[in-house]
Design a protein around this motif. Structure first.
Motif, PDB file in Angstrom:
ATOM      1  N   VAL A  31      -8.933  -1.056 -37.640  1.00  0.00           N
ATOM      2  CA  VAL A  31      -9.187  -0.954 -36.208  1.00  0.00           C
ATOM      3  C   VAL A  31     -10.571  -0.365 -35.976  1.00  0.00           C
ATOM      4  CG1 VAL A  31      -8.384   0.035 -34.043  1.00  0.00           C
ATOM      5  CG2 VAL A  31      -6.723  -0.591 -35.796  1.00  0.00           C
ATOM      6  N   LYS A  32     -11.420  -1.150 -35.312  1.00  0.00           N
ATOM      7  CA  LYS A  32     -12.748  -0.664 -34.957  1.00  0.00           C
ATOM      8  C   LYS A  32     -12.595   0.241 -33.753  1.00  0.00           C
ATOM      9  CE  LYS A  32     -17.414  -2.301 -34.098  1.00  0.00           C
ATOM     10  NZ  LYS A  32     -18.257  -3.480 -33.887  1.00  0.00           N
ATOM     11  N   ARG A  33     -13.228   1.370 -33.785  1.00  0.00           N
ATOM     12  CA  ARG A  33     -13.053   2.343 -32.710  1.00  0.00           C
ATOM     13  C   ARG A  33     -13.516   1.815 -31.368  1.00  0.00           C
ATOM     14  NH1 ARG A  33     -13.966   8.168 -35.539  1.00  0.00           N
ATOM     15  NH2 ARG A  33     -12.261   7.916 -37.020  1.00  0.00           N
ATOM     16  N   GLU A  34     -14.278   0.743 -31.373  1.00  0.00           N
ATOM     17  CA  GLU A  34     -14.699   0.124 -30.120  1.00  0.00           C
ATOM     18  C   GLU A  34     -13.729  -1.004 -29.742  1.00  0.00           C
ATOM     19  OE1 GLU A  34     -16.910   0.495 -32.794  1.00  0.00           O
ATOM     20  OE2 GLU A  34     -17.661   2.369 -31.993  1.00  0.00           O
ATOM     21  N   SER A  35     -12.514  -0.969 -30.240  1.00  0.00           N
ATOM     22  CA  SER A  35     -11.372  -1.810 -29.854  1.00  0.00           C
ATOM     23  C   SER A  35     -11.239  -3.169 -30.535  1.00  0.00           C
ATOM     24  CB  SER A  35     -11.299  -1.995 -28.338  1.00  0.00           C
ATOM     25  OG  SER A  35     -12.291  -2.891 -27.898  1.00  0.00           O
ATOM     26  N   GLN A  36     -11.834  -3.400 -31.655  1.00  0.00           N
ATOM     27  CA  GLN A  36     -11.630  -4.642 -32.390  1.00  0.00           C
ATOM     28  C   GLN A  36     -10.580  -4.385 -33.476  1.00  0.00           C
ATOM     29  OE1 GLN A  36     -15.256  -6.166 -34.010  1.00  0.00           O
ATOM     30  NE2 GLN A  36     -14.363  -8.094 -34.649  1.00  0.00           N
TER      31      GLN A  36
END
Length: 77
Positions: A31-36
């Protein structure tokens, strides 16, 4: 949900940070912290994803929320 490992890399747009997680139901994802989100079929698939991120220049983040067991679990093998 448990964070198994965290990787980051400095890019032109800033710092890219990914958490490699496992939900209580066994679902795994990066999970990318920028929502990806990148879903993984299982923990072995998540290990492969982790290894590919390392090849692209991401580095492990040392964080007090990760226990030594967590860090070892996703250490390159």
């Amino acid at each position: 949900m448990k964070v198994l490992a965290t990787l980051s890399k400095t890019t032109k747009a800033g710092i890219s940070t990914w958490d490699f997680i496992q939900h209580d139901d066994g679902h795994c994802a990066a999970v990318k912290r920028e929502s990806q989100v990148k879903d993984a079929k299982d923990t072995q698939d998540l290990r492969s994803l982790y290894a590919s991120f390392l090849k692209y220049g991401f580095t492990p983040v040392t964080d007090s929320t990760l226990t030594p067991v967590d860090a070892w679990y996703f250490a390159p093998y």
